[in-house]
Design a protein around this motif. Structure first.
Motif, PDB file in Angstrom:
ATOM      1  N   PRO A 112       0.825  -1.202   0.000  1.00 52.87           N
ATOM      2  CA  PRO A 112       0.000   0.000   0.000  1.00 52.87           C
ATOM      3  C   PRO A 112       0.859   1.252   0.000  1.00 52.87           C
ATOM      4  CG  PRO A 112       0.062  -0.972   2.169  1.00 52.87           C
ATOM      5  CD  PRO A 112       0.823  -1.882   1.263  1.00 52.87           C
ATOM      6  N   LYS A 115      -1.213   4.158   4.366  1.00 51.47           N
ATOM      7  CA  LYS A 115      -2.208   3.485   5.171  1.00 51.47           C
ATOM      8  C   LYS A 115      -3.518   4.248   5.039  1.00 51.47           C
ATOM      9  CE  LYS A 115       0.765   1.337   8.455  1.00 51.47           C
ATOM     10  NZ  LYS A 115       1.210   1.244   9.835  1.00 51.47           N
ATOM     11  N   TYR A 215       5.336  10.631   5.050  1.00 54.37           N
ATOM     12  CA  TYR A 215       3.972  11.131   5.245  1.00 54.37           C
ATOM     13  C   TYR A 215       3.347  10.590   6.533  1.00 54.37           C
ATOM     14  CZ  TYR A 215       2.585   6.531   3.618  1.00 54.37           C
ATOM     15  OH  TYR A 215       2.433   5.182   3.503  1.00 54.37           O
ATOM     16  N   HIS A 340      10.066  -9.699  12.099  1.00 58.57           N
ATOM     17  CA  HIS A 340       9.233  -8.591  11.625  1.00 58.57           C
ATOM     18  C   HIS A 340       8.541  -9.115  10.369  1.00 58.57           C
ATOM     19  CE1 HIS A 340       8.976  -4.040  10.413  1.00 58.57           C
ATOM     20  NE2 HIS A 340       7.794  -4.595  10.618  1.00 58.57           N
ATOM     21  N   ASP A 381       7.420  -7.792  15.633  1.00 64.14           N
ATOM     22  CA  ASP A 381       6.383  -6.971  15.031  1.00 64.14           C
ATOM     23  C   ASP A 381       5.716  -7.874  13.998  1.00 64.14           C
ATOM     24  OD1 ASP A 381       4.939  -5.344  13.361  1.00 64.14           O
ATOM     25  OD2 ASP A 381       6.401  -3.720  13.357  1.00 64.14           O
ATOM     26  N   ASN A 383       2.815  -7.321  12.474  1.00 65.10           N
ATOM     27  CA  ASN A 383       1.916  -6.584  11.585  1.00 65.10           C
ATOM     28  C   ASN A 383       0.524  -7.223  11.545  1.00 65.10           C
ATOM     29  OD1 ASN A 383       2.982  -4.105  10.518  1.00 65.10           O
ATOM     30  ND2 ASN A 383       4.612  -5.320   9.615  1.00 65.10           N
ATOM     31  N   HIS A 564       7.098   3.067  17.522  1.00 63.63           N
ATOM     32  CA  HIS A 564       6.612   1.981  18.385  1.00 63.63           C
ATOM     33  C   HIS A 564       7.096   2.261  19.802  1.00 63.63           C
ATOM     34  CE1 HIS A 564       5.696  -1.172  15.189  1.00 63.63           C
ATOM     35  NE2 HIS A 564       6.262  -0.190  14.499  1.00 63.63           N
TER      36      HIS A 564
HETATM   37  O1  KL2 Z   1       3.639  -1.258  10.443  1.00 62.79           O
HETATM   38  V1  KL2 Z   1       5.463  -1.349  10.644  1.00 62.79           V
HETATM   39  O2  KL2 Z   1       5.709   0.014   9.466  1.00 62.79           O
HETATM   40  O3  KL2 Z   1       5.370  -2.824  11.683  1.00 62.79           O
HETATM   41  O4  KL2 Z   1       5.926  -0.203  11.992  1.00 62.79           O
HETATM   42  O5  KL2 Z   1       6.239  -2.466   9.284  1.00 62.79           O
HETATM   43  C1  KL2 Z   1       6.352  -1.807   8.117  1.00 62.79           C
HETATM   44  C2  KL2 Z   1       5.637  -0.483   8.176  1.00 62.79           C
HETATM   45  C3  KL2 Z   1       7.768  -1.394   7.837  1.00 62.79           C
HETATM   46  C4  KL2 Z   1       8.572  -2.429   7.098  1.00 62.79           C
HETATM   47  O6  KL2 Z   1       7.998  -2.723   5.869  1.00 62.79           O
HETATM   48  O7  KL2 Z   1       7.694  -0.194   7.089  1.00 62.79           O
HETATM   49  C5  KL2 Z   1       6.431   0.396   7.246  1.00 62.79           C
HETATM   50  N1  KL2 Z   1       2.423   2.250   4.716  1.00 62.79           N
HETATM   51  C6  KL2 Z   1       2.753   2.348   6.002  1.00 62.79           C
HETATM   52  N2  KL2 Z   1       3.845   1.782   6.538  1.00 62.79           N
HETATM   53  C7  KL2 Z   1       4.634   1.114   5.710  1.00 62.79           C
HETATM   54  C8  KL2 Z   1       4.361   0.966   4.354  1.00 62.79           C
HETATM   55  C9  KL2 Z   1       3.191   1.576   3.876  1.00 62.79           C
HETATM   56  N3  KL2 Z   1       2.844   1.497   2.603  1.00 62.79           N
HETATM   57  N4  KL2 Z   1       5.324   0.225   3.815  1.00 62.79           N
HETATM   58  C10 KL2 Z   1       6.194  -0.076   4.792  1.00 62.79           C
HETATM   59  N5  KL2 Z   1       5.777   0.465   5.943  1.00 62.79           N
END
Ligand code: KL2
Length: 575
Positions: A112, A115, A215, A340, A381, A383, A564
C-alpha cells in the motif's frame, strides 16, 4: 558454516544439531480452550478471549463489521475485556472493539502506498485535551468532514508527499508518556535461587523507512526525526531499561554495525543480527547480557525463496538458543525468536507462510535431546492486531482458514480490498514446511508423530497429538508450541485498547512478546498436559492507549524516538 533445514545459515557456535526427536506431545493438549476464558478474573490480567470467531459462519459469508457488531459482543462475548462493552466517550471504532489500521492499495499484491485513514474521531474520546492527527481519507463524507472531532486536528488536510518531512505543527504542550509496571510476582510461590530475567521487544524505526514513509510522520517536528536525535534517545532507553534480552526490529544495518552493536557490546551485550534480504537495509537484532546467558546456536531465517511466488518478500527472523548462566545442563535452554513479518495488510497468505516458517525453525531449535522442548520466547512486530486470525493462530495452535479472505488474516484493515480467499494448502510443499508447521524432511518424523519416538511419559500426549493431526481438516494449519501473550491488549486501568505503534495513519498493537507459560503462570492456559519447563510472567511495563500517546504528540516525539513503544517484561524460568 552449517545449513539449517530451512536453507538458512546456522552460525557455527556448536556443530549443527541433527534433528532431535520431534516433540509433539504438547499439541493435542494445547488445543486448550482460550486461556483467559478459563482463568478466573481475580488472577488474570487478560480479557476473555473471543473464541466465538471460530464459531462464526464461513469467513466469506460475513462482513468483518457484522462479526464485530455490538450485538455479537454483548451476547457472545459479554465479558471480553475491551471487546465487551461500549466505552463511554469512545466513538464507533472502539465501541465495536475494532483495533485497526488501514492502507490503500490498488491490488492485493501491491504494497500500500499509504495506510488508509480512519474516519475522523474514530477511536477518540470526547475530551479535547489531546490532538490526534486527522486520519480522514479523501473519500470521507461531507458530514464526517464537518464533525466536531475534525476540528481537533489543526494540521494540513492532506498528507505530505512521500520523502518530505513537514514542518512542525502546533499542539498543546506535550506531556511525557508515563508507563507503570504491572507486578504479578506476588502470585507465585517463593523459590530458592530463581532465574529471573527481562526481555524487551522494540521496533526502533529504521531511518531509511522513516524517510521513505515520511507522510506517516507529518505530525512530528523535523528535529525529532533526525537520526542524530533519535539514536541517543533509543540507546538511553535501552540502557535505562537494562533488559537481559533485547529483540529489536527495523535495525538499519549501517547503524547497527557502526553505532548500536558497539554501544550494546560496551553495555555487556552479545549481539546477533539478520538483515532483510534483497536490498532492504534493515533487519532484526537479538542481544543478550553476556553475564546472564551464553549462546548455543544462532539461526537466521529468511522468508524469501526464489521461485516460490508466495515467498518473494524480504522479511526475516532470527532464532537463538541460549543457555542461562550457571546452568551446565543441556536441557536448560531458552529459545528466543525475533521477527518482523510483512507489512502489506492485504497479504495474509504471505504473513501466515512466513509465520509457519518461523514456527518450524523454533520447533526445531527448541527441541531437546530427550524429545522435550525448552521454553520459547517469540518477540516481534507481526503486523497483525490482537485476536486477528494470525494472532489467534499463535495463541490457539490452530487456524481453520477455509473461506477466509487474505485481507482479513492480519486484521489491519476493516474493509480490505484483498478479497481473494485462502486456498488449500496456503503454502506449497516446496516450502518444506508441513501444515503442522514442522520441517517436512526431518528423518523419522512419522514415527515421532505417532509417539513411538517419544519418551514414555510423553507418549500419551504424542498419541493425542497424532490423533488431532489425523482429524485435521484439510483447510487448517496447526503448530505445537504452546504460546501465550505477555500483554493483554487492553489497559487494566480503563479497559481501553493498549497500543504499541502510533503515527499519523495508525494507532494499533502489532508488537508482541509470546512465551511458553509454566504451570501456575498468570497467562498459562488451563490444560490437562503435564507442565514442561516454562516461564512465569513476573511483571510487564504497561503500554498506553491512543489518547495518552497523542497527549505526548504521538510517536516519534521528543522523548520517544520510534513510532513503536518498547514492550518490556520480566520472566522467571521454571525448570
Ligand atoms: O507497520 V510497521 O511500518 O510494523 O511499523 O512495518 C512496516 C511499516 C515497515 C517495514 O515494511 O515499514 C512500514 N504504509 C505504512 N507503513 C509502511 C508501508 C506503507 N505502505 N510500507 C512499509 N511500511
Amino acid at each position: 558454516m552449517y545449513r539449517s533445514p530451512n536453507c538458512n545459515n546456522v552460525y557455527p557456535y556448536t556443530p549443527y544439531r541433527p534433528m532431535f526427536t520431534r516433540h509433539l506431545n504438547a499439541v493435542g493438549s494445547s488445543w486448550f480452550p482460550p486461556t483467559q476464558a478459563l482463568l478466573g478474573r481475580w488472577r488474570s490480567p487478560y480479557p476473555l478471549h473471543p473464541s466465538w470467531w471460530r464459531e462464526q459462519p464461513p469467513w466469506h459469508l460475513q462482513s468483518y463489521s457484522s462479526r464485530h457488531s455490538l450485538a455479537n459482543l454483548k451476547t457472545v462475548a459479554p465479558r471480553s475485556g475491551w471487546w465487551r462493552q461500549a466505552i463511554p466517550g469512545l466513538t464507533n471504532g472502539y465501541q465495536r472493539g475494532l483495533h485497526l489500521s488501514c492502507g490503500l492499495m490498488d491490488s492485493a499484491d501491491r504494497e500500500p502506498p499509504h495506510k488508509r485513514r480512519r474516519s475522523p474521531g474514530e477511536g477518540r474520546t470526547e475530551q479535547k485535551s489531546w490532538h490526534a492527527p486527522d486520519r480522514s481519507s479523501s473519500r470521507q463524507t461531507q458530514s464526517s468532514k464537518g464533525s466536531p472531532d475534525s476540528r481537533l486536528w489543526n494540521g494540513p488536510p492532506h498528507p505530505a508527499s512521500p520523502g518530505k518531512i513537514t514542518s512542525p505543527r502546533k499542539t498543546q504542550r506535550p506531556t511525557e508518556i508515563k508507563r507503570q509496571w504491572e507486578d504479578f510476582s506476588h502470585l507465585y510461590k517463593h523459590r530458592d535461587q530463581p532465574f529471573d530475567f527481562s526481555v524487551m521487544s522494540y521496533n526502533i524505526l529504521a531511518q531509511d523507512l522513516l524517510q521513505n514513509n515520511a507522510y506517516l510522520y507529518k505530525h512530528c517536528q523535523s528535529s525529532v526525526l533526525d537520526w542524530n536525535h533519535r539514536f541517543p534517545n533509543i540507546l538511553k532507553e535501552l540502557e535505562q531499561h537494562d533488559a537481559d534480552i533485547l529483540c529489536l526490529q527495523e535495525v538499519q544495518e549501517d547503524h547497527y554495525q557502526k553505532q548500536l552493536k558497539p554501544s550494546l557490546e560496551s553495555l555487556g551485550y552479545h549481539c546477533e543480527y539478520k538483515r532483510r534480504t534483497g536490498r532492504k537495509p534493515d533487519g532484526c537484532a537479538v542481544s543478550f547480557k553476556r553475564d546472564r546467558f551464553s549462546l548455543i546456536t544462532c539461526h537466521p531465517v529468511e522468508y524469501f525463496r526464489r521461485g516460490v511466488p508466495l515467498l518473494d518478500r524480504d522479511n526475516v527472523g532470527l532464532v537463538l538458543l541460549l543457555r542461562p548462566a550457571g546452568s551446565s545442563d543441556p536441557a536448560h535452554g531458552l529459545c528466543v525468536a525475533n521477527t518482523h513479518l510483512l507489512y502489506n495488510p492485504r497479504r495474509g497468505d504471505i504473513k501466515l507462510t512466513q509465520l509457519a516458517m518461523l514456527l518450524a525453525e523454533i520447533s526445531h531449535v527448541s527441541r531437546l535431546q530427550d524429545g522435550s522442548s525448552c521454553p520459547v520466547i517469540l518477540c516481534g512486530d507481526f503486523n497483525s492486531v490482537p485476536w486477528s486470525p494470525l494472532y489467534s493462530f499463535i495463541r490457539e495452535n490452530r487456524l481453520e482458514y477455509e473461506g477466509m479472505p487474505i485481507g482479513k488474516v492480519s486484521g489491519q484493515e476493516e474493509t480490505p480490498r484483498g478479497q481473494r480467499l485462502l486456498t488449500v494448502p496456503i503454502w506449497p510443499q516446496s516450502v518444506g514446511v508441513s501444515q503442522q508447521c514442522q520441517y517436512e524432511h526431518v528423518p523419522g518424523r512419522a514415527a515421532e508423530v505417532k509417539g513411538t519416538a517419544l519418551c514414555p511419559s510423553e507418549r500419551n500426549n504424542g498419541e493425542e497429538a497424532f490423533a488431532a493431526f489425523s482429524n485435521m481438516s484439510r483447510a487448517s494449519i496447526v503448530h505445537s508450541l504452546r504460546l501465550t501473550s505477555a500483554y493483554s491488549h487492553r489497559l487494566k486501568a480503563n479497559g481501553r485498547p493498549e497500543i504499541t505503534t502510533c503515527h499519523s495513519k495508525t494507532a494499533i498493537t502489532v508488537d508482541y512478546i509470546f512465551y511458553s507459560a509454566a504451570q501456575g503462570d498468570v497467562g498459562q492456559p488451563e490444560c490437562s498436559a503435564a507442565p514442561e519447563a516454562g516461564l512465569q510472567l513476573l511483571a510487564r511495563l504497561a503500554l498506553v492507549d491512543e489518547r495518552d500517546m497523542w497527549t505526548a504528540n504521538g510517536l516519534p516525539n521528543e522523548h520517544n524516538s520510534s513510532d513503536h513503544l518498547p514492550l518490556l517484561v520480566r520472566f522467571r524460568l521454571q525448570p
